[in-house]
Design a protein around this motif. Structure first.
Motif, mmCIF file in Angstrom:
data_model
loop_
_atom_site.group_PDB
_atom_site.id
_atom_site.type_symbol
_atom_site.label_atom_id
_atom_site.label_comp_id
_atom_site.label_asym_id
_atom_site.label_seq_id
_atom_site.Cartn_x
_atom_site.Cartn_y
_atom_site.Cartn_z
ATOM 1 N N GLY A 157 0.810 -1.212 0.000
ATOM 2 C CA GLY A 157 0.000 0.000 0.000
ATOM 3 C C GLY A 157 0.842 1.259 0.000
ATOM 4 N N THR A 160 1.574 2.211 -3.573
ATOM 5 C CA THR A 160 0.446 2.831 -4.271
ATOM 6 C C THR A 160 0.240 4.265 -3.806
ATOM 7 N N SER A 161 0.443 4.511 -2.512
ATOM 8 C CA SER A 161 0.269 5.873 -1.990
ATOM 9 C C SER A 161 1.304 6.820 -2.586
ATOM 10 N N ALA A 288 -14.532 0.906 0.679
ATOM 11 C CA ALA A 288 -13.618 1.226 -0.415
ATOM 12 C C ALA A 288 -14.270 2.177 -1.421
ATOM 13 N N TYR A 291 -14.457 5.608 0.238
ATOM 14 C CA TYR A 291 -13.107 6.157 0.308
ATOM 15 C C TYR A 291 -12.637 6.617 -1.068
ATOM 16 N N LEU A 295 -10.861 10.095 -2.127
ATOM 17 C CA LEU A 295 -9.461 10.045 -2.533
ATOM 18 C C LEU A 295 -9.232 10.677 -3.901
ATOM 19 N N THR A 391 -6.192 3.230 3.243
ATOM 20 C CA THR A 391 -5.940 2.335 2.104
ATOM 21 C C THR A 391 -5.540 0.952 2.583
ATOM 22 N N THR A 395 -7.868 -2.600 2.448
ATOM 23 C CA THR A 395 -7.338 -3.722 1.674
ATOM 24 C C THR A 395 -7.121 -4.935 2.572
ATOM 25 N N ARG A 418 -13.426 0.778 -5.360
ATOM 26 C CA ARG A 418 -12.752 2.054 -5.109
ATOM 27 C C ARG A 418 -12.700 2.907 -6.379
#
Length: 487
Positions: A157, A160-161, A288, A291, A295, A391, A395, A418
């Motif tokens: 994660g 990905t962030s 998700a 969110y 996001l 996140t 997940t 998501r």
């Protein structure tokens, strides 16, 4: 294949050889590197539009915007069937095939001589990314010991962030130094290196069930989802009451209804709706989606605000969100460890509330005068920490509710939720800013919407604690067996 104990008389040479467990470190590194590149391309092209306009002055801004939009449309539409295919055919096979196609289409995008061809290649690039991501996360989960899976998700994660947040900064630097073609060309050397490492280091993971998913249903799902996303994405240009919006939305919903009907009769449906019988997984999917609304709208609104209101250049805007990217990455790693100790529910709740606090800060504090150190820097740190935690928590909640043989399909469906939420968030952002002519009040409205969505995400975490009722899908995460992993 089954393993039985050897008799005392059996010589050592005839005893069955159990494969050594795959080393998780190299496999997680390869999967994370590929995931970084795929998510980077979700946002890195956003800053290329002005340069594309200079290179292709005969094409309208609406046409050029599809260079950005079409990637997300195909990416979201194919995540679910691609995840199921990875569970059946083999995650390593699907992962390497998807990444090879992604690398090739990236090179072709860099060489595209026209906007229509670039849009078509971006569609193929987004489809390739959809095949990479569920397989990559499925590999990460399968090679990790059950007690370490949340931490592994945290590391994954974090990539990905960083990718999603660094996209505008890296894109701005590449374009400023060369041209828009550089944002695609940079994927080629990275892709070749990851493909070589993946071929050498990744284990092969395969289900015992060899039945492929419903091909027709997968195609109908992709088409239906794409049409719905087109309607949502183009609402700002067409309007809610335009015939094109209505036609795309209606056709997409009808196709999705056909897919839903096929899931009730097909032996291997494109979407495994039985996953939603598990209350924890269903709650993670709802969280998700909520969110995603916050996001995707937040990331785009921040770039638009600092460039449109504060007058930052593209490079300055990208660098301005870099602290939030690092905050998100650090929080993701820490959140993975916290999930191991306390479960995903408090991690999702705390992360969402941090994100909501940043939204309230924006609504009350943004102004027309740039204030980076006093306002924007702490905002990015708090908001980034919330994003990274939420996140990973969501997940991990979805993954913990699934047996290993459903990791790729389940995580693909979770990311589809998501992405769909993200499409709704971006459509709402466009409508709010269009109604306010891009003024300060419009941005306050967008940040208020993000705050509401994150508060609802925090509320959804209450259901992540619940145990499945009788008759629900089994949620116990079992250890990957030797038969499932081969070097």
């Amino acid at each position: 294949m089954s393993f039985t104990a050897s008799s005392p008389e059996a010589p050592p040479a005839t005893r069955p050889r159990v494969p050594e467990p795959a080393r998780p470190g190299p496999a997680i590194a390869v999967a994370s590197a590929a995931t970084f590149v795929a998510f980077l391309d979700v946002t890195v092209v956003n800053v290329a539009l002005p340069d594309l306009q200079r290179d292709f002055p005969g094409d309208s801004l609406v046409a050029l915007s599809w260079v950005v939009a079409i990637y997300g449309v195909l990416f979201a539409a194919l995540l679910t069937p691609a995840g199921r295919l990875a569970d059946v055919v083999g995650r390593k096979t699907v992962f390497l095939g998807g990444f090879a196609a992604f690398t090739l289409t990236s090179a072709l995008c860099a060489l595209a001589p026209s906007v229509p061809l670039l849009i078509a290649l971006r569609a193929l690039q987004g489809a390739s990314a959809a095949f990479m991501i569920p397989a990559a996360l499925g590999i990460v989960l399968a090679v990790s010991r059950p007690e370490k899976r949340a931490a592994a998700v945290g590391l994954w994660g974090a990539t990905t962030s960083i990718a999603a947040a660094l996209g505008p900064a890296l894109g701005g630097l590449l374009i400023d130094g060369w041209s828009w073609r550089a944002v695609f060309l940079i994927n080629v050397p990275i892709g070749l290196a990851v493909l070589w490492a993946g071929w050498r280091l990744l284990p092969s993971l395969r289900r015992g069930d060899r039945q492929l998913p419903d091909l027709l249903g997968s195609l109908l799902l992709a088409a239906g989802f794409a049409l719905v996303l087109v309607a949502l994405t183009e609402t700002a240009q067409w309007g809610w009451l335009d015939g094109r919006t209505f036609a795309c939305a209606l056709a997409g919903l009808l196709l999705l209804a056909v897919v839903w009907r096929r899931t009730r009769t097909h032996a291997a449906p494109a979407v495994d709706t039985t996953l939603w019988r598990n209350r924890v997984y269903a709650a993670a999917s709802v969280g998700a989606a909520l969110y995603g609304v916050a996001l995707f709208a937040w990331m785009l609104a921040c770039v638009l605000f600092v460039t449109g209101v504060w007058g930052y250049s593209i490079v300055e805007a990208g660098l301005a969100i870099t602290p939030g990217a690092f905050s998100s990455a650090v929080a993701a790693v820490l959140a993975g460890r916290a999930v191991e100790r306390h479960g995903p529910a408090p991690v999702v709740a705390i992360g969402s509330l941090l994100f909501a606090a940043a939204g309230v800060w924006c609504v009350l504090g943004i102004g027309e005068t740039p204030e980076f150190l006093a306002f924007w820097l702490p905002l990015g740190i708090v908001g980034g920490a919330g994003m990274g935690s939420a996140t990973v928590g969501l997940t991990a909640a979805g993954a913990r509710a699934l047996p290993p043989e459903q990791f790729a399909a389940g995580t693909g469906l979770l990311m589809t939720a998501r992405q769909l939420g993200g499409a709704l968030g971006v459509a709402a952002l466009a409508a709010i800013l269009d109604a306010s002519d891009g003024g300060l009040g419009g941005f306050r409205g967008v940040f208020a919407m993000c705050t509401a969505a994150t508060v609802l995400t925090a509320i959804s975490a209450l259901w992540l604690r619940r145990r499945p009722a009788a008759g629900e899908t089994t949620t116990t995460t079992t250890t990957t067996t030797p038969e499932a992993v081969t070097a």
